[in-house]
Write an enzyme that holds these catalytic residues in place. Sequence first.
Site, PDB file in Angstrom:
ATOM      1  N   TYR A   1      40.212  59.791  32.171  1.00 40.26           N
ATOM      2  CA  TYR A   1      41.247  59.093  32.950  1.00 40.26           C
ATOM      3  C   TYR A   1      40.675  58.165  34.022  1.00 40.26           C
ATOM      4  CZ  TYR A   1      44.710  62.558  31.242  1.00 40.26           C
ATOM      5  OH  TYR A   1      45.524  63.362  30.498  1.00 40.26           O
TER       6      TYR A   1
ATOM      7  N   HIS B   1      39.910  68.423  25.602  1.00 41.44           N
ATOM      8  CA  HIS B   1      41.033  67.470  25.595  1.00 41.44           C
ATOM      9  C   HIS B   1      41.726  67.386  24.232  1.00 41.44           C
ATOM     10  CE1 HIS B   1      42.358  63.693  28.013  1.00 41.44           C
ATOM     11  NE2 HIS B   1      43.359  64.159  27.305  1.00 41.44           N
TER      12      HIS B   1
HETATM   13  N1  NAP Z   1      46.321  66.370  27.472  1.00 42.70           N
HETATM   14  C1  NAP Z   1      46.693  65.186  27.031  1.00 42.70           C
HETATM   15  O1  NAP Z   1      46.293  64.723  25.946  1.00 42.70           O
HETATM   16  C2  NAP Z   1      47.647  64.368  27.872  1.00 42.70           C
HETATM   17  C3  NAP Z   1      48.310  63.272  27.306  1.00 42.70           C
HETATM   18  C4  NAP Z   1      49.191  62.534  28.102  1.00 42.70           C
HETATM   19  C5  NAP Z   1      49.408  62.897  29.426  1.00 42.70           C
HETATM   20  N2  NAP Z   1      48.736  63.967  29.961  1.00 42.70           N
HETATM   21  C6  NAP Z   1      48.945  64.349  31.387  1.00 42.70           C
HETATM   22  O2  NAP Z   1      50.336  64.426  31.631  1.00 42.70           O
HETATM   23  C7  NAP Z   1      50.669  63.643  32.773  1.00 42.70           C
HETATM   24  C8  NAP Z   1      52.091  63.123  32.656  1.00 42.70           C
HETATM   25  O3  NAP Z   1      52.225  62.307  31.507  1.00 42.70           O
HETATM   26  P1  NAP Z   1      52.744  60.800  31.569  1.00 42.70           P
HETATM   27  O4  NAP Z   1      52.386  60.217  32.870  1.00 42.70           O
HETATM   28  O5  NAP Z   1      52.243  60.066  30.404  1.00 42.70           O
HETATM   29  O6  NAP Z   1      54.305  60.961  31.377  1.00 42.70           O
HETATM   30  P2  NAP Z   1      55.527  61.481  32.287  1.00 42.70           P
HETATM   31  O7  NAP Z   1      55.072  62.231  33.478  1.00 42.70           O
HETATM   32  O8  NAP Z   1      56.479  62.110  31.328  1.00 42.70           O
HETATM   33  O9  NAP Z   1      56.207  60.113  32.749  1.00 42.70           O
HETATM   34  C9  NAP Z   1      55.624  59.266  33.686  1.00 42.70           C
HETATM   35  C10 NAP Z   1      56.427  57.976  33.653  1.00 42.70           C
HETATM   36  O10 NAP Z   1      57.774  58.221  34.046  1.00 42.70           O
HETATM   37  C11 NAP Z   1      58.096  57.448  35.195  1.00 42.70           C
HETATM   38  N3  NAP Z   1      58.756  58.372  36.149  1.00 42.70           N
HETATM   39  C12 NAP Z   1      58.180  59.349  36.886  1.00 42.70           C
HETATM   40  N4  NAP Z   1      59.091  60.003  37.616  1.00 42.70           N
HETATM   41  C13 NAP Z   1      60.282  59.420  37.355  1.00 42.70           C
HETATM   42  C14 NAP Z   1      61.599  59.654  37.813  1.00 42.70           C
HETATM   43  N5  NAP Z   1      61.856  60.645  38.683  1.00 42.70           N
HETATM   44  N6  NAP Z   1      62.573  58.853  37.341  1.00 42.70           N
HETATM   45  C15 NAP Z   1      62.315  57.877  36.457  1.00 42.70           C
HETATM   46  N7  NAP Z   1      61.083  57.614  35.963  1.00 42.70           N
HETATM   47  C16 NAP Z   1      60.073  58.388  36.415  1.00 42.70           C
HETATM   48  C17 NAP Z   1      56.799  56.923  35.766  1.00 42.70           C
HETATM   49  O11 NAP Z   1      56.931  55.591  36.246  1.00 42.70           O
HETATM   50  P3  NAP Z   1      56.629  55.244  37.804  1.00 42.70           P
HETATM   51  O12 NAP Z   1      55.156  55.505  38.030  1.00 42.70           O
HETATM   52  O13 NAP Z   1      57.000  53.797  37.867  1.00 42.70           O
HETATM   53  O14 NAP Z   1      57.514  56.149  38.604  1.00 42.70           O
HETATM   54  C18 NAP Z   1      55.865  56.927  34.546  1.00 42.70           C
HETATM   55  O15 NAP Z   1      55.992  55.679  33.867  1.00 42.70           O
HETATM   56  C19 NAP Z   1      49.597  62.542  32.786  1.00 42.70           C
HETATM   57  O16 NAP Z   1      49.486  61.905  34.035  1.00 42.70           O
HETATM   58  C20 NAP Z   1      48.373  63.357  32.416  1.00 42.70           C
HETATM   59  O17 NAP Z   1      47.873  64.045  33.561  1.00 42.70           O
HETATM   60  C21 NAP Z   1      47.890  64.716  29.193  1.00 42.70           C
END
Ligand code: NAP
Length: 269
Positions: free
Chosen positions: A41, A99
Amino acid sequence: MTNGIPPLGFGTFGRSGTAGIDALLFALETGYRHLDTAQSYGTEWECGEAFRRSGLPRSEVFLTTKITGDNSRKGKLIESLQRSNETIGVDAVDLTLIHWPVSPGGRLPMDEYLSELAKAQDTGLTRLIGVSNFTIADIEEAETILGPDCLATNQFERHPLLRNQKLVDACASHRIAVTCYLPLARGRCAGIPAIEAVARAHDATPHQIALAVSLCEGHIVIPTSGEPARIAQNYAAGDITLSSDELDAIRAADRNERQINPIWSPAWD
Ligand SMILES: NC(=O)c1ccc[n+]([C@@H]2O[C@H](COP(=O)([O-])OP(=O)(O)OC[C@H]3O[C@@H](n4cnc5c(N)ncnc54)[C@H](OP(=O)(O)O)[C@@H]3O)[C@@H](O)[C@H]2O)c1
């Protein structure tokens, strides 16, 4: 069941640089006590820096990192985790995950990288170990290698539009905590009638309800945002209690709609 992992974590994908540190620091000030980073990341340093600026004691902040496919190779995993710890600025992280079970360059022998991961835990580089994106067959294979009760968690995509229930149940039967990534389905839970109806009843947003479902079911969620108001709103989802009727109504909205499916993905359950 969270195996000691704080249930409301803060995702750090995309939270690099000054804006990333600001978001991470705001998350810690809001009350999050769990940061989820990964070697791939580019946010390990930002996690350490936000933690230092927060002034919180080390024992209060749970730090997770993940080993990339290339670093899972024999002879590289331990050295790479030492580098991660140095980058974050800690002696040991709380949790280290593999991962992906399948690396971008092809499948690696699981016994090779899981043995190295267990050795990293034995030598004190990480307090807990776990996996990410492992299927049911993968966690069964892992248990034959490591024995029972070694993996603290399996982190995989889960939200109301992809409940992944077979895998969730398999994790429970192996006492492996479920960490839900993309718990907000990246904002796609808005406009879903069943979720909107429950949100109205709780004077909450559909995004908060998406988080509350997995939290009420006893799982870990790691949402992220760069917006302070959303960071706070997501944290407040931890205070929402849903009734069993509400949970059932949202469960019925499952569409098996997966968003993360790179070419190196395993054969999903
Ligand atoms: N292990 C793996 O392979 C893997 C894969 C993917 C992700 N991850 C982990 O999971 C975490 C979360 O995943 P993600 O960031 O892809 O998806 P997420 O948390 O489901 O969604 C984040 C997105 O939603 C928006 N958002 C956040 N809060 C909101 C709210 N209250 N209302 C409306 N929109 C909102 C954010 O935009 P804004 O920033 O504009 O608010 C961002 O674009 C990652 O940061 C990472 O640490 C792990």
